[in-house]
Scaffold this motif. Structure first.
Motif, PDB file in Angstrom:
ATOM      1  N   TYR A  92      55.137  30.783  44.438  1.00 57.78           N
ATOM      2  CA  TYR A  92      54.088  30.570  45.432  1.00 57.78           C
ATOM      3  C   TYR A  92      53.043  31.665  45.434  1.00 57.78           C
ATOM      4  O   TYR A  92      52.166  31.679  46.286  1.00 57.78           O
ATOM      5  CB  TYR A  92      54.694  30.503  46.832  1.00 57.78           C
ATOM      6  N   ALA A  93      53.144  32.593  44.493  1.00 53.32           N
ATOM      7  CA  ALA A  93      52.248  33.752  44.560  1.00 53.32           C
ATOM      8  C   ALA A  93      50.801  33.319  44.386  1.00 53.32           C
ATOM      9  O   ALA A  93      50.488  32.428  43.602  1.00 53.32           O
ATOM     10  CB  ALA A  93      52.624  34.746  43.487  1.00 53.32           C
ATOM     11  N   LYS A  94      49.920  33.964  45.132  1.00 58.13           N
ATOM     12  CA  LYS A  94      48.509  33.609  45.051  1.00 58.13           C
ATOM     13  C   LYS A  94      47.790  34.369  43.940  1.00 58.13           C
ATOM     14  O   LYS A  94      46.946  33.826  43.256  1.00 58.13           O
ATOM     15  CB  LYS A  94      47.836  33.906  46.381  1.00 58.13           C
ATOM     16  N   TYR A  95      48.093  35.649  43.799  1.00 59.41           N
ATOM     17  CA  TYR A  95      47.420  36.462  42.785  1.00 59.41           C
ATOM     18  C   TYR A  95      48.454  36.947  41.792  1.00 59.41           C
ATOM     19  O   TYR A  95      49.422  37.597  42.167  1.00 59.41           O
ATOM     20  CB  TYR A  95      46.725  37.652  43.446  1.00 59.41           C
ATOM     21  N   SER A 124      39.265  36.120  40.881  1.00 57.55           N
ATOM     22  CA  SER A 124      38.930  36.512  42.254  1.00 57.55           C
ATOM     23  C   SER A 124      40.033  37.320  42.908  1.00 57.55           C
ATOM     24  O   SER A 124      40.283  37.218  44.100  1.00 57.55           O
ATOM     25  CB  SER A 124      38.594  35.288  43.124  1.00 57.55           C
ATOM     26  N   THR A 125      40.708  38.115  42.098  1.00 55.99           N
ATOM     27  CA  THR A 125      41.632  39.078  42.709  1.00 55.99           C
ATOM     28  C   THR A 125      40.805  40.266  43.168  1.00 55.99           C
ATOM     29  O   THR A 125      40.029  40.832  42.396  1.00 55.99           O
ATOM     30  CB  THR A 125      42.650  39.569  41.676  1.00 55.99           C
ATOM     31  N   ASP A 157      31.078  42.982  38.634  1.00 55.98           N
ATOM     32  CA  ASP A 157      32.120  42.197  38.001  1.00 55.98           C
ATOM     33  C   ASP A 157      33.466  42.877  38.251  1.00 55.98           C
ATOM     34  O   ASP A 157      33.673  43.997  37.848  1.00 55.98           O
ATOM     35  CB  ASP A 157      31.833  42.120  36.503  1.00 55.98           C
ATOM     36  N   PRO A 158      34.352  42.193  38.895  1.00 51.35           N
ATOM     37  CA  PRO A 158      35.618  42.874  39.218  1.00 51.35           C
ATOM     38  C   PRO A 158      36.373  43.302  37.971  1.00 51.35           C
ATOM     39  O   PRO A 158      37.082  44.275  37.980  1.00 51.35           O
ATOM     40  CB  PRO A 158      36.399  41.833  40.012  1.00 51.35           C
ATOM     41  N   GLN A 159      36.182  42.588  36.895  1.00 53.21           N
ATOM     42  CA  GLN A 159      36.995  42.925  35.721  1.00 53.21           C
ATOM     43  C   GLN A 159      36.561  44.232  35.101  1.00 53.21           C
ATOM     44  O   GLN A 159      37.378  45.022  34.684  1.00 53.21           O
ATOM     45  CB  GLN A 159      36.860  41.827  34.689  1.00 53.21           C
ATOM     46  N   SER A 160      35.273  44.434  35.012  1.00 51.02           N
ATOM     47  CA  SER A 160      34.840  45.611  34.255  1.00 51.02           C
ATOM     48  C   SER A 160      35.223  46.886  34.957  1.00 51.02           C
ATOM     49  O   SER A 160      35.425  47.897  34.331  1.00 51.02           O
ATOM     50  CB  SER A 160      33.331  45.566  34.061  1.00 51.02           C
TER      51      SER A 160
END
Lengths: 171, 335
Positions: A92-95, A124-125, A157-160
């Motif tokens: 059930y984990a969301k992220y 979108s974490t 950008d969250p990833q970078s």
């Protein structure tokens, strides 16, 4: 052994909801049977009604464990989630965060994971989100809670710019 | 001219007077009934004016109210007045209308122990005189209470009875006996009260010193005695190695182990619903990040356009050139 009080239930739900969010309803209200939370010696067990009825026949001091231990309440009544709950949290984990095989062993022995060791990550974490860590073979390894100081949002950008540091925080 | 103006003034004054009189006199077919003690005026005139009014009788109602109030005030002005601290005050007569009960009728109280006994035995209260002749003081004294006729605690000479210890203090003994009687009476009164209100008295089992109390009873008696002070036991001394009693607080009550599972599930779901509703729908950080990212992308697109225009002006266009930058995903795949 006893059921949880309102206060205890609330504390526990708040903790679990950090990882699975609204899916917690699916744990409480299951289509395939009645499962409930019971407290025994400060530990919270997630147990089906059938097993609970059997366990009631064992005296309290002789009973070690029943069902699945989700975690325990500390002396100051904070709830600490245990790794034995992973089997129920993972679906059930969301992220979710997947790590590469190379970084997996290092992570399991308690080291940080660099960004290069990450395979996949849920879109979108946010920064400082509590996540469940998987290996590339979709085996849930661990959950990684957010650090104590609440994080600020990340710009761009969250990833970078994501600080990919997952700490081992389980018993 | 002046005469005319004087006449005009007089006429005006007369007209004003008449108007005022007209305002304060109200003509009603049936006289109103007044209960000035309750400031009540009862109008028995048939409300023909209201019936004729139609759907919105506001004006007629207001006129009726004004008239009736005027009559009531007229009546009030006829009462005897007096001056109380620079204010003119009318003294109202006694109210004549009887108002209904405010609270419900009190339910009958359960009989006290003595009343039950007396009813059983058929004992009737004997009528006694309030005053009794007291020989000692030579006056009529009351039967009981302050300065009563035969107060044995106030005697100045008590003969030591035959079988008693000669060194015993008989005066103190009498005073002690009186205190015990008073305490017993008080206890019975409280018990009667508790029975009337169906309350529970704290049980006094084991508190009376017999010779044969168990260890637990003695312990309990000691605890109760310790707490029975004005400060509820806060400043009582303890023996050197005596520990504070554990578990002297209220015992917590928990739900039963196999309670109603459906009810438990329902309450947990309700708790979850409340928790979810408290969380804000709009995640502020994410929204601001998204906004900022969009702005950045727009700026980047604008810059690229500017640089493209510059390049077009300076160099021939390159078709099919790879456009790197925006759509480069990097090493990670988004799920």
């Amino acid at each position: 052994m006893r059921p949880l009080t309102e206060e205890e239930t609330r504390v526990m739900f708040e903790k679990i909801a950090k990882y699975i969010g609204e899916n917690l309803q699916l744990l409480v209200d299951r289509p395939d049977g009645t499962y409930c939370f019971r407290l025994h010696n400060d530990r919270v067990y997630y147990v089906s009604e059938k097993i609970l009825k059997l366990a009631a026949n064992i005296s309290g001091d002789k009973l070690v464990s029943l069902g699945t231990c989700f975690g325990k309440f500390t002396k100051t009544h904070k709830f600490r989630l245990h790794i034995t709950a992973l089997d129920y949290l993972a679906p059930y984990a969301k992220y979710k965060v997947w790590i590469k095989p190379g970084a997996e062993q290092s992570f399991l022995y308690g080291n940080h994971v660099l960004k290069s060791g990450l395979g996949r990550i849920t879109e979108s974490t946010c920064q400082y989100q509590g996540v469940v860590v998987y290996s590339m073979a979709d085996v849930p390894l661990m959950r990684a809670p957010p650090p104590p100081s609440g994080g600020a949002g990340c710009r761009g950008d969250p990833q970078s710019r994501w600080s990919a540091r997952c700490r081992l925080r389980d018993v | 001219m002046e005469g005319q103006s004087v006449e005009e003034l007089l006429a005006k004054a007369e007209r004003d007077e008449a108007e005022r009189l007209q305002r304060i006199t109200v003509h009603k077919e049936l006289e109103l009934e007044f209960d000035l003690g309750n400031l009540l005026a009862l109008d028995r005139n048939p409300p023909t004016g209201l019936r004729r009014a139609g759907p919105t009788p506001e004006a007629e109602l207001q006129a009726l109210a004004r008239d009736n109030t005027q009559l009531l005030i007229n009546q009030l002005w006829q009462l005897p007045t007096e001056r109380v601290e620079e204010a003119l005050v009318a003294r109202l007569p006694e109210p004549t209308t009887r108002l209904p009960r405010e609270k419900p009728v009190p339910r009958p109280r359960p009989l006290t122990r003595w009343q039950q006994f007396a009813r059983l035995k058929g004992i009737r209260p004997k009528k006694k005189t309030n005053l009794v002749w007291d020989e000692v003081s030579g006056q009529w004294r009351r039967r009981w209470g302050y300065q009563r006729a035969r107060d044995d605690t106030k005697e100045w000479l008590i003969e030591v009875p035959g079988g008693a210890d000669p060194l015993e203090d008989q005066f103190a003994k009498r005073i002690q006996a009186k205190k015990e009687r008073v305490a017993k009476n008080e206890l019975n009164r409280l018990r009667n009260l508790a029975r009337a209100h169906k309350m529970q008295l704290p049980s006094a089992a084991g508190m009376h010193p017999t010779g044969h109390q168990s260890k637990e009873e003695l312990g309990r008696a000691m605890q109760v005695a310790k707490v029975s002070t004005a400060s509820v036991g806060r400043f009582q001394e303890r023996l050197p190695k005596e520990k504070a009693p554990r578990g002297s607080g209220k015992k917590r009550k928990f739900q039963p182990l196999f309670g109603d599972f459906a009810a438990e599930k329902k309450s947990q779901l309700e708790l979850l619903r409340v928790m979810n509703s408290k969380k804000p729908q709009l995640d502020v950080t994410r929204a601001t990040n998204k906004q900022m990212r969009e702005e950045d992308q727009e700026e980047a697109a604008k810059k690229r356009k500017m640089s493209q225009k510059g390049k077009m002006n300076s160099a021939p266009p390159r078709s099919g050139g790879k456009r790197k930058g925006e759509h480069h995903q990097g090493g990670k795949r988004r799920k």
